[in-house]
Scaffold this active site. Structure first.
Site, short mmCIF file in Angstrom:
data_model
loop_
_atom_site.label_atom_id
_atom_site.label_comp_id
_atom_site.label_asym_id
_atom_site.label_seq_id
_atom_site.Cartn_x
_atom_site.Cartn_y
_atom_site.Cartn_z
N GLN A 60 0.81 -1.17 -0.01
CA GLN A 60 0.07 0.03 0.07
C GLN A 60 1.06 1.22 0.08
O GLN A 60 1.12 1.84 -0.84
CB GLN A 60 -1.06 0.06 1.17
CG GLN A 60 -1.84 -1.02 1.01
CD GLN A 60 -2.91 -1.34 2.28
OE1 GLN A 60 -2.82 -0.43 3.16
NE2 GLN A 60 -3.65 -2.44 2.25
N ASP A 61 1.07 1.74 1.23
CA ASP A 61 2.08 2.77 1.25
C ASP A 61 3.26 2.50 2.27
O ASP A 61 3.31 1.36 2.65
CB ASP A 61 1.38 4.19 1.62
CG ASP A 61 0.78 4.17 2.79
OD1 ASP A 61 0.55 2.80 3.28
OD2 ASP A 61 0.38 5.35 3.38
N PRO A 62 4.14 3.35 2.06
CA PRO A 62 5.54 2.88 3.00
C PRO A 62 5.12 2.98 4.52
O PRO A 62 4.05 3.59 4.87
CB PRO A 62 6.46 4.02 2.59
CG PRO A 62 6.16 4.53 1.27
CD PRO A 62 4.59 4.44 1.31
N LYS A 131 -0.90 6.63 4.77
CA LYS A 131 -1.96 6.84 3.60
C LYS A 131 -1.87 8.69 3.38
O LYS A 131 -2.93 9.22 2.65
CB LYS A 131 -3.42 6.52 3.71
CG LYS A 131 -3.21 5.07 3.79
CD LYS A 131 -4.76 4.24 3.96
CE LYS A 131 -4.72 2.80 3.90
NZ LYS A 131 -6.01 2.24 4.06
#
Length: 220
Positions: A60-62, A131
């Site tokens: 998804q995101d880091p 996010k």
């Protein structure tokens, strides 16, 4: 045909939305902590050449805590505590291959070096705010990345864990590629279908079937 990331993405980096992402990050870094470091944002592209891609694991995101994110989905640098999602990935890996391997760190660079492209949908994040960069344009870029893999590569295995990753399925022609879906390995959802998915052994079976060298998942 041998292609590089530069061949397939050079025009993308000239587009207004991409230039705006880079400008935004430059401004944000003046007043906020952004992960990963600038030098690490595109690590997945540096470590897995376009020509070598056999598998894609989409995150998804880091990670949004200090010292964790380094540009590879689910991976952390060697000196960092293994995060819960990655612990669950390792747990499934052991179960899948009926092993009791002890993983001493969470750096997945050896996977990347074997052709496992560890891509996040969103490539940056503000410290402590998951996010937070989901609307700055990264999805346009990573959709393009997946699209060029779909277009120019053959028989790539896409591992989509969780609903966010699975939303990218429409970008892939299933006649030319393979998609394996499961729940996200997060502690919140791993018991809803990630554990027991056997994606690692299934991936290797597909690679052998398509006359590609299987991944040594335990080479960490």
């Amino acid at each position: 045909m041998i292609l590089s990331w530069k061949d397939v993405l050079s025009q993308e980096k000239k587009k207004k939305y991409f230039i705006n992402i880079i400008r935004f990050l430059k401004k944000e870094r003046l007043k906020k902590i952004i992960y990963p470091d600038q030098k690490d944002i595109f690590n997945a592209f540096f470590l897995t050449s376009f020509n070598d891609i056999k598998v894609v694991i989409l995150g998804q995101d880091p990670y949004f805590s200090k010292n964790q994110a380094h540009g590879l989905s689910f991976s952390v640098p060697k000196h960092v505590t293994i995060p819960p999602s990655l612990k669950n990935i390792y747990k499934e890996l052991n179960t899948d291959f009926k092993k009791e391997h002890i993983f001493h760190h969470g750096c997945l660079e050896s996977w990347a070096n074997q052709g496992v492209f560890l891509l996040n949908s969103i490539l940056t994040v503000e410290s402590g705010k998951p996010k937070s960069h989901s609307n700055i344009g990264w999805n346009i870029f990573t959709d393009k990345v997946i699209s060029v893999i779909n277009l120019y590569k053959n028989s790539v295995v896409f591992l989509f864990w969780g609903s966010n990753a699975q939303k990218k399925s429409h970008l892939i022609n299933r006649k030319n590629h393979y998609i394996l879906k499961a729940a996200h390995p997060s502690p919140l959802s791993a018991y809803r279908g990630f554990f027991g998915c056997k994606h690692f052994s299934l991936t290797n079976k597909i690679l052998l079937k398509t006359k590609k060298k299987p991944i040594n998942w335990f080479l960490i």
